[in-house]
Scaffold this motif. Sequence first.
Motif, PDB file in Angstrom:
ATOM      1  N   ALA A  24      23.008 -28.413 -82.503  1.00 42.79           N
ATOM      2  CA  ALA A  24      23.326 -27.609 -81.316  1.00 42.79           C
ATOM      3  C   ALA A  24      24.823 -27.676 -81.012  1.00 42.79           C
ATOM      4  O   ALA A  24      25.455 -26.645 -80.740  1.00 42.79           O
ATOM      5  N   ARG A  25      25.389 -28.863 -81.079  1.00 41.27           N
ATOM      6  CA  ARG A  25      26.814 -29.020 -80.800  1.00 41.27           C
ATOM      7  C   ARG A  25      27.650 -28.240 -81.805  1.00 41.27           C
ATOM      8  O   ARG A  25      28.606 -27.538 -81.437  1.00 41.27           O
ATOM      9  N   ASP A  26      27.290 -28.334 -83.105  1.00 46.92           N
ATOM     10  CA  ASP A  26      28.045 -27.618 -84.139  1.00 46.92           C
ATOM     11  C   ASP A  26      27.964 -26.103 -83.965  1.00 46.92           C
ATOM     12  O   ASP A  26      28.886 -25.388 -84.329  1.00 46.92           O
ATOM     13  N   ARG A  27      26.864 -25.620 -83.408  1.00 47.44           N
ATOM     14  CA  ARG A  27      26.710 -24.188 -83.138  1.00 47.44           C
ATOM     15  C   ARG A  27      27.410 -23.757 -81.853  1.00 47.44           C
ATOM     16  O   ARG A  27      27.470 -22.575 -81.558  1.00 47.44           O
ATOM     17  N   GLY A  28      27.858 -24.734 -81.071  1.00 49.35           N
ATOM     18  CA  GLY A  28      28.420 -24.408 -79.767  1.00 49.35           C
ATOM     19  C   GLY A  28      27.325 -23.983 -78.809  1.00 49.35           C
ATOM     20  O   GLY A  28      27.511 -23.109 -77.968  1.00 49.35           O
ATOM     21  N   GLU A  33      18.832 -23.875 -76.106  1.00 47.96           N
ATOM     22  CA  GLU A  33      19.050 -22.665 -76.900  1.00 47.96           C
ATOM     23  C   GLU A  33      18.601 -22.877 -78.345  1.00 47.96           C
ATOM     24  O   GLU A  33      18.011 -21.987 -78.955  1.00 47.96           O
ATOM     25  N   LEU A  34      18.848 -24.069 -78.872  1.00 45.73           N
ATOM     26  CA  LEU A  34      18.416 -24.379 -80.225  1.00 45.73           C
ATOM     27  C   LEU A  34      16.890 -24.330 -80.333  1.00 45.73           C
ATOM     28  O   LEU A  34      16.339 -23.715 -81.255  1.00 45.73           O
ATOM     29  N   PHE A  35      16.185 -24.944 -79.388  1.00 44.33           N
ATOM     30  CA  PHE A  35      14.725 -24.917 -79.421  1.00 44.33           C
ATOM     31  C   PHE A  35      14.188 -23.495 -79.249  1.00 44.33           C
ATOM     32  O   PHE A  35      13.197 -23.114 -79.890  1.00 44.33           O
ATOM     33  N   ARG A  36      14.832 -22.682 -78.422  1.00 41.11           N
ATOM     34  CA  ARG A  36      14.404 -21.285 -78.281  1.00 41.11           C
ATOM     35  C   ARG A  36      14.585 -20.531 -79.597  1.00 41.11           C
ATOM     36  O   ARG A  36      13.704 -19.777 -80.020  1.00 41.11           O
ATOM     37  N   ASP A  37      15.734 -20.750 -80.266  1.00 40.42           N
ATOM     38  CA  ASP A  37      15.967 -20.102 -81.565  1.00 40.42           C
ATOM     39  C   ASP A  37      14.923 -20.528 -82.587  1.00 40.42           C
ATOM     40  O   ASP A  37      14.387 -19.699 -83.331  1.00 40.42           O
ATOM     41  N   LEU A  38      14.627 -21.824 -82.650  1.00 43.02           N
ATOM     42  CA  LEU A  38      13.619 -22.326 -83.580  1.00 43.02           C
ATOM     43  C   LEU A  38      12.244 -21.737 -83.263  1.00 43.02           C
ATOM     44  O   LEU A  38      11.495 -21.354 -84.169  1.00 43.02           O
ATOM     45  N   GLY A  39      11.922 -21.655 -81.986  1.00 40.19           N
ATOM     46  CA  GLY A  39      10.638 -21.092 -81.572  1.00 40.19           C
ATOM     47  C   GLY A  39      10.515 -19.625 -81.932  1.00 40.19           C
ATOM     48  O   GLY A  39       9.484 -19.184 -82.453  1.00 40.19           O
ATOM     49  N   ARG A  40      11.572 -18.849 -81.661  1.00 40.30           N
ATOM     50  CA  ARG A  40      11.535 -17.415 -82.002  1.00 40.30           C
ATOM     51  C   ARG A  40      11.363 -17.217 -83.506  1.00 40.30           C
ATOM     52  O   ARG A  40      10.589 -16.366 -83.951  1.00 40.30           O
ATOM     53  N   ALA A  41      12.079 -18.012 -84.296  1.00 41.21           N
ATOM     54  CA  ALA A  41      11.975 -17.891 -85.756  1.00 41.21           C
ATOM     55  C   ALA A  41      10.559 -18.212 -86.222  1.00 41.21           C
ATOM     56  O   ALA A  41      10.009 -17.526 -87.097  1.00 41.21           O
TER      57      ALA A  41
END
Length: 178
Positions: A24-28, A33-41
């Motif tokens: 998450a930090r490396d993505r800014g 937000e990371l968990f939402r992205d993983l969930g959507r995928a």
Amino acid sequence: MKDPLVRFGVAIERSLLGALDLVARDRGSTRSELFRDLGRAAVVRARVPRGVPAVGALTLVYDHHVRDLSEKLTELQHQLGDDVRAAMHVHLSHDLCLEVIVLRGRSDKLQAVANRMLALRGVKHGGIEIIAEMWRPDHHHAHDHDHGHDHDHKLEHDQGRGPVTRRPARRRTARRRR
């Protein structure tokens, strides 16, 4: 109307949470937000219709020293015949190879083949991205559109019909291209 956020608890190993926080930090980004992205995928992958025309990109990282693994992977690809559209093999290290295999066929068949390959002893990492209904076997376009580059059609485009074949150049007509 904005979809309301819901807070919930998740039990996860401390080391995995630390690794996810670094991602998450490396993505800014934030953990949420990371968990939402993983969930959507995960939801998109789960919604791929079963038994529909699809294309897929299967990625495998494997130890090529594992007995008979390379032969098993090759045999599975040969069993698929023309449904294997392309394959790329890269040596990553003394022990590891990366293979990317582009497939076409029914979505359920692509997933089944991927599951078989990913389950082989010696495969360290991998996954398949399946894109459903992006091509239709009965669709042949006539090249009346601009590709953004010049060519004279001496080589026919594949369009999912099999190997590219050499054909005589077509006569140009007076019709102007847009």
